[in-house]
Write a protein that holds these residues in place. Structure first.
Motif, PDB file in Angstrom:
ATOM      1  N   ASN A   2       0.823  -1.189   0.000  1.00  0.00           N
ATOM      2  CA  ASN A   2       0.000   0.000   0.000  1.00  0.00           C
ATOM      3  C   ASN A   2       0.871   1.259   0.000  1.00  0.00           C
ATOM      4  O   ASN A   2       0.542   2.244  -0.654  1.00  0.00           O
ATOM      5  CB  ASN A   2      -0.932  -0.039   1.212  1.00  0.00           C
ATOM      6  N   ALA A   3       1.984   1.252   0.731  1.00  0.00           N
ATOM      7  CA  ALA A   3       2.899   2.395   0.780  1.00  0.00           C
ATOM      8  C   ALA A   3       3.533   2.634  -0.586  1.00  0.00           C
ATOM      9  O   ALA A   3       3.717   3.773  -1.021  1.00  0.00           O
ATOM     10  CB  ALA A   3       3.968   2.162   1.829  1.00  0.00           C
ATOM     11  N   LEU A   5       2.214   1.859  -3.528  1.00  0.00           N
ATOM     12  CA  LEU A   5       1.187   2.406  -4.415  1.00  0.00           C
ATOM     13  C   LEU A   5       0.893   3.862  -4.098  1.00  0.00           C
ATOM     14  O   LEU A   5       0.573   4.644  -4.994  1.00  0.00           O
ATOM     15  CB  LEU A   5      -0.103   1.572  -4.312  1.00  0.00           C
ATOM     16  N   ASP A   6       1.031   4.226  -2.835  1.00  0.00           N
ATOM     17  CA  ASP A   6       0.828   5.631  -2.452  1.00  0.00           C
ATOM     18  C   ASP A   6       1.932   6.518  -3.046  1.00  0.00           C
ATOM     19  O   ASP A   6       1.699   7.669  -3.391  1.00  0.00           O
ATOM     20  CB  ASP A   6       0.811   5.773  -0.932  1.00  0.00           C
ATOM     21  N   GLN A   7       3.136   5.963  -3.177  1.00  0.00           N
ATOM     22  CA  GLN A   7       4.261   6.764  -3.698  1.00  0.00           C
ATOM     23  C   GLN A   7       4.465   6.604  -5.200  1.00  0.00           C
ATOM     24  O   GLN A   7       5.286   7.289  -5.792  1.00  0.00           O
ATOM     25  CB  GLN A   7       5.532   6.378  -2.948  1.00  0.00           C
TER      26      GLN A   7
END
Length: 171
Positions: A2-3, A5-7
């Motif tokens: 998830n981290a 994909l956030d970046q």
């Protein structure tokens, strides 16, 4: 995950920015190189045109002087041969660097001066007329300078032949 994909948008932005910078720098460097090459060749073309013009003019002046007493001045004929040699050497620079219009105009000017050279060497044709030959050489020079200026993207015009014709009529 998830981290990551956030970046991901930020990473894509950095990659696109880097590629854009590389592309812009490449285009800019290519443009600078092209301009530098054009300036370099224009400088060489100016030198070639000016060297040729001086050589033809020297041959013209010597031949014009000798047409008053053709083939009787050995020193003058030697000077004419030297001028002819320099003209031949300078011609190569025009052939190498000149555009088609300038080369054609240079050829016409040189050929018109060769009429005077033939007369100076005592080999004028039966219909040779000195004033007509001078007029043709003057017009040839004007055409050469006009073509050379166009080739170099230099503004303005050259029209010395009419002035020289008027001057000769007065004297």
């Amino acid at each position: 995950m998830n981290a990551f994909l956030d970046q991901l948008p930020a990473l894509i932005g950095v990659a696109v920015g880097t590629l854009g910078t590389i592309l812009a720098t490449s285009v800019s460097d290519r443009s600078k190189w092209t301009r530098a090459q054009a300036v370099r060749w224009d400088e060489r073309r100016v030198d070639a045109y000016a060297t040729f013009a001086r050589a033809v003019k020297e041959m013209h002046l010597v031949a014009m002087r000798l047409t008053r007493s053709p083939a009787t001045d050995p020193a003058g004929l030697h000077e004419l041969n030297e001028a002819d040699n320099e003209c031949s050497k300078a011609w190569e620079g025009v052939l190498l660097l000149g555009d088609a219009g300038t080369v054609d105009a240079a050829r016409e000017w040189r050929e018109s001066v060769y009429q005077l050279v033939s007369a100076a060497r005592g080999r004028a044709s039966a219909d040779f007329d000195r004033d007509t030959a001078l007029h043709r050489a003057d017009e040839g020079r004007d055409r050469f300078y006009a073509a050379a200026r166009t080739s170099l993207a230099v503004g303005g015009a050259v029209a010395q032949a009419p002035w020289l014709i008027q001057r000769r009529r007065r004297t």
